[in-house]
Design a protein around this motif. Structure first.
Motif, mmCIF file in Angstrom:
data_model
loop_
_atom_site.group_PDB
_atom_site.id
_atom_site.type_symbol
_atom_site.label_atom_id
_atom_site.label_comp_id
_atom_site.label_asym_id
_atom_site.label_seq_id
_atom_site.Cartn_x
_atom_site.Cartn_y
_atom_site.Cartn_z
ATOM 1 N N SER A 57 12.526 9.960 4.723
ATOM 2 C CA SER A 57 11.512 9.303 5.184
ATOM 3 C C SER A 57 11.490 7.762 5.460
ATOM 4 N N GLU B 135 -2.361 13.600 -1.396
ATOM 5 C CA GLU B 135 -1.614 13.643 -2.409
ATOM 6 C C GLU B 135 -0.935 14.719 -2.741
ATOM 7 N N GLY C 293 9.792 3.395 1.435
ATOM 8 C CA GLY C 293 8.238 2.766 1.835
ATOM 9 C C GLY C 293 6.934 3.147 1.254
ATOM 10 N N ARG C 294 5.726 2.952 1.556
ATOM 11 C CA ARG C 294 4.564 3.637 0.735
ATOM 12 C C ARG C 294 4.718 4.956 0.500
ATOM 13 N N LEU C 295 5.060 5.639 1.940
ATOM 14 C CA LEU C 295 5.134 7.296 1.481
ATOM 15 C C LEU C 295 6.433 7.658 1.183
ATOM 16 N N SER D 65 17.825 2.822 0.758
ATOM 17 C CA SER D 65 17.162 2.062 1.494
ATOM 18 C C SER D 65 17.766 0.832 1.842
ATOM 19 N N ARG E 104 8.182 6.248 -1.167
ATOM 20 C CA ARG E 104 8.097 6.013 -2.613
ATOM 21 C C ARG E 104 7.241 7.178 -3.560
ATOM 22 N N GLN E 105 6.108 7.844 -2.711
ATOM 23 C CA GLN E 105 5.415 8.800 -3.047
ATOM 24 C C GLN E 105 6.266 9.983 -3.188
ATOM 25 N N GLU F 197 14.924 -3.210 -3.787
ATOM 26 C CA GLU F 197 14.247 -1.643 -3.898
ATOM 27 C C GLU F 197 15.093 -0.660 -4.456
ATOM 28 N N LEU G 152 -2.570 8.680 1.478
ATOM 29 C CA LEU G 152 -2.061 9.042 0.346
ATOM 30 C C LEU G 152 -3.081 9.430 -0.527
ATOM 31 N N GLU G 153 -4.376 8.997 -0.517
ATOM 32 C CA GLU G 153 -5.542 9.352 -1.258
ATOM 33 C C GLU G 153 -5.991 10.906 -0.918
#
Lengths: 341, 341, 341, 341
Positions: free
Chosen positions: A73, A291, A12-14, A36, A16-17, A41, A287-288
């Motif tokens: 995650s 990071e 997911g978003r996190l 996943s 992937r980070q 994906e 995330l901003e």
């Protein structure tokens, strides 16, 4: 340089980070496998980044003995089971918070973690402890210049801009509610900075702009006041409707000084002067804001494996923070003062 | 308590404020007379505040021997003549800046001031020196904690909102232009903080949004860099088109530290957090920003009379700041480096 | 201009400031009489400021029928009785907070105030409402731009530098303790901004650096969390050991924005850059921070008399804030959640 | 993923950081070779990070045809020659600023860069353009919300703590002096933000605390005022004796708003409140402040190679900024206004 081979579950978003950090920004790590339930994906990331193994089944990934560590995650509801399975399969494990959706799950996970703790590293994703500013605050306290802790105040407020998405998600999914989902990082920080466990808590809150929260039996914005066993105090404000952005602020009042971390959640170092005044624009999401903290915690996890030691954040931190979160939730729901078990 | 009896000339925006201070906020002063060419204004203020004498003729006011002091806040073009007349009539004199519109006038006024300086107090309205923050900065420097001065940077920017009114006024009236009208306070501050006189200056500027300034042979925004005789440096930015408000900022860089006065021209102590970020709203004019400084300088003037001493800001400060202002103007107009006479 | 003739009782630190304001800074007021049990003080102030009447007996002052209004800034224990006597003697009355040391006193005072409210002005010294920044925050809220109130956070922290003096005083005198003595202004502000009354409160605190507070049965620093009847939340931190100064900060979180008043208790507009970083020095006491607010509230009191109206802050504000203060005190002492009566 | 194979020359403090970035933090780069005249350094880094090739001779590294790109972070005196050799050998080239120590060198380098620009990427290390805050400021300007540029003010101040090291270095080595060595980044930024080239400059400065600067014919702190061809203004302050740290601040005043980048050079997001006030601690050096910018510029260099395009910062930026730096130097040395060629 020996590289720790990692398999990650959840993109997911996190996720992937985390995957990107493991693949490209941790010198002594190698992202060897990704997993996943979304097949496309997996294939896309494998291809784009050149990842050797791709799985749509977690159990299959655990059979890959080239791997040294599993990085979890996935959605919160899977954490407990996946932690246990990975540990039992002999891997070092990093899991995003929480240990599980319920206190029982957290305790069960902790039991297994402790069983394997002599040989396998376990780390829980309380990344704030690895944020440069939070770490700096801790260091200041330990150096003694500002005296002993008296009170901690934590704000954890999600931006209004994320409200629509949240409400859609919340109606179909149990996340534990405001105090467990949002405040959990702050509860952990408070225990860390105050050096004590919670004794009593009173929590209140309500639906101020969005009546949907009443239907969800949750709070749009809520507050909790905690008395810690060493006599220090904790004040927690959590919310999902912060007009100016993602406001995560922590203040530690001590006997000889006070520290505030991110009292304005500054987006960057630019001050804009215009007809509205002189302003700092604000961060808009985790995330901003975090990071670099996500990167630092992952680096620490890998270093722990290499250096054969456990990270300073333990599975007990996860259990105790969850217990305090549930006490907040109980207090909010009953209106009563709750003794933390 | 002995009260100094004061007559004021000029009841414009700033004059009215001075009159109100003299009438009501200076314990040891009494506003006994007011003078303005606008008869209705005189009558209205007399009636409203219970002022004993009203004049529409300045010379007549000077014949009133009940008065101890004359307070001049008439248009700049009258200052020189009114200062001289009041001193020659035996009064203590306070005059708003400037001493006169031209350097010759300033010098002429200074000559007369010096002639009477043993018996009569003269004070020039460089009120910033009496602002609590500017005075605090001076004290910090004198205490030595931040070392010796290296560079001063001064911003004096009028709000865009005042542009329309200014352009209307400027077309019909000579004020000396940007460097004499706006920067003069900063030039005085610089001399005060640096403890030296200007040696050379280069000034530039232009019309960036309003071509009218080109027609006026003036600058909408301009900069001047000054080399002081003691080797220190001065940077001055003046302007009439500041979007966020009335921005008067002063920075003094010293060998062991730096001071900034009003680096954000904060309107009050409120921070507003909204979708634009976290902002401090800004002052919109000199009366808002320097309300207390105007009061403090007037109190100092009265105290000087009572205690039979001269204020620390002298008529020479007026002459030398004006000379520097004219050097800036000359440099701006010729494009050349100018040696300050 | 008609001048309201005022007699003041109490010439301590704050009383002296009030007296000076009445004597010199309120155009439509005249300080005609002063009263204090310290005879020398009375004589000295009379002589220095030229005050007509001096009393060492309060009852005698009330017999002076030249007076229009009585201004009470005596020690808290005298307030209730002096308020009642002055009202019964036919005067307009201003009283410093609190109405009395005990809730019963406050209620008794309120009863008498209400009896005379058609003809006599009564004002209680909640001066913060008249501070420019607090008033600006209220205006912002009323304009609706930041939505509806959700939570208020108030800090009221006395500087560590005042600790020694406080401990000496506290051992010999009952002030009601931390929540009544320090937090009372904040409790009033919260009621004002939230537009609601307190329903429940939990208060905690302790002695963190000075064990003397334990002996005094009081808190060195304490927190209270309040649930208001309209569902909004209040967080209050009060203390007597703030290293950086007199920290009075108020934050109002609303559905569309947030306001912070004095989030740094800036002493003035100077920023100091030195080897410690970039810093704003802080206010060191209430007279420094609220100098202009004390003046503005007194002006409002006099204006109310002249214009024959009651001020917006009422005697009920005093009673209800005191009741909330006592609920905080009860909660702190019992450890229990308290329902505010 | 195709990885660009890079060889780096120079393993000093900044070179080491670049090497680490290339080795571990740029997904599509591979650090294949390192070169330094210090043999031990080469061997140690090779071993520690597993770098394939090590050189103590630059020319030998250029013979390695496995390499795609050369990264130059050697001392400034070598830049020009190494740039030319690497380009002639067919490599893509990144060079730390400056292009050379003298304007002639810069022009010579530019000539060669232009000769190869169709096939080979060349990038100059003006990393500030890649700093998140500087890039954000540029974006704000381009969006038009703050109008057209009027004035840029740039501070580039090295910390006092680095003075001792600097003086030692400066006595044995020519760096071009304050305006070329320190201000060059600011001169480039000014050209970038103002969108124009310098026309005239006046520069002043001196030795305020350290007389050694007089002997070096250099300034401890200096200022330059620049008139740009489009009529906008530039103010530059450079220095080596900043008590609070590494102060790199940029302000862009526009017709409808103003931007300030790092008006306080905040070290992190912690505010410390103690007896000195409320303070933000400050960055202490360029690696601390621009860590992420160094990473971002290197990423951009690699991406340019992969995507077969030139970076937005060109070799002309290097030549023109150097020319302006030399004009500042000439003005400082002669005391005269200098026309930039």
């Amino acid at each position: 340089m020996k590289k720790i081979k990692v398999g990650i579950v959840g993109l997911g978003r996190l996720g992937r980070q985390h995957a990107e950090n493991l693949a490209f920004r941790i010198p002594n790590a190698e992202l060897l496998a990704i997993c996943s339930v979304v097949k496309e994906e997996v294939e896309q990331v494998q291809k784009e980044w050149g990842i050797k193994y791709g799985y749509i089944n977690y159990d299959e990934m655990l059979e890959n003995k080239e791997l040294d560590a599993i990085f979890i995650s996935s959605p919160s509801g899977y954490h407990c089971e996946q932690i246990i399975k990975a540990l039992e399969a002999g891997f070092h494990v990093f899991s995003e918070k929480p240990l599980g959706l319920y206190l029982d799950e957290a305790k069960k996970a902790a039991e297994v973690v402790n069983k394997y703790k002599d040989k396998q590293v376990f780390m829980l994703g309380f990344m704030r402890r690895y944020d440069a500013s939070y770490a700096y605050a801790k260091k200041k306290m330990e150096e003694g210049a500002i005296g002993d802790p008296v009170l901690i105040r934590c704000y954890g407020l999600d931006p209004s801009s994320a409200m629509k998405g949240f409400l859609k998600f919340a109606k179909n999914s149990y996340s534990g509610g405001l105090f467990l989902d949002m405040a959990i990082h702050d509860l952990d920080l408070a225990r860390w900075y105050m050096g004590s466990e919670a004794e009593k808590v009173w929590a209140i809150g309500g639906a101020y702009q969005y009546p949907e929260f009443k239907e969800l039996n949750d709070a749009e914005t809520g507050s909790a006041m905690v008395k810690f066993k060493n006599g220090t105090m904790g004040i927690f404000v959590a919310g999902r409707n912060c007009a100016h952005g993602y406001h995560v602020e922590t203040e530690i009042i001590c006997t000889k000084g006070t520290l505030r971390v991110a009292t304005v959640p500054e987006k960057n170092m630019v001050t804009v002067f215009d007809e509205t005044g002189a302003r700092r624009e604000c961060s808009q999401g985790f995330l901003e804001r975090f990071e670099q903290a996500y990167l630092a915690e992952t680096q620490e996890f890998i270093n722990c494996i290499v250096e054969n030691r456990q990270p300073s954040v333990t599975v007990e931190d996860g259990v105790l923070s969850t217990a305090l979160g549930y006490a907040c939730k109980e207090s909010f729901e009953t209106g009563e003062l709750v003794t933390v078990k």
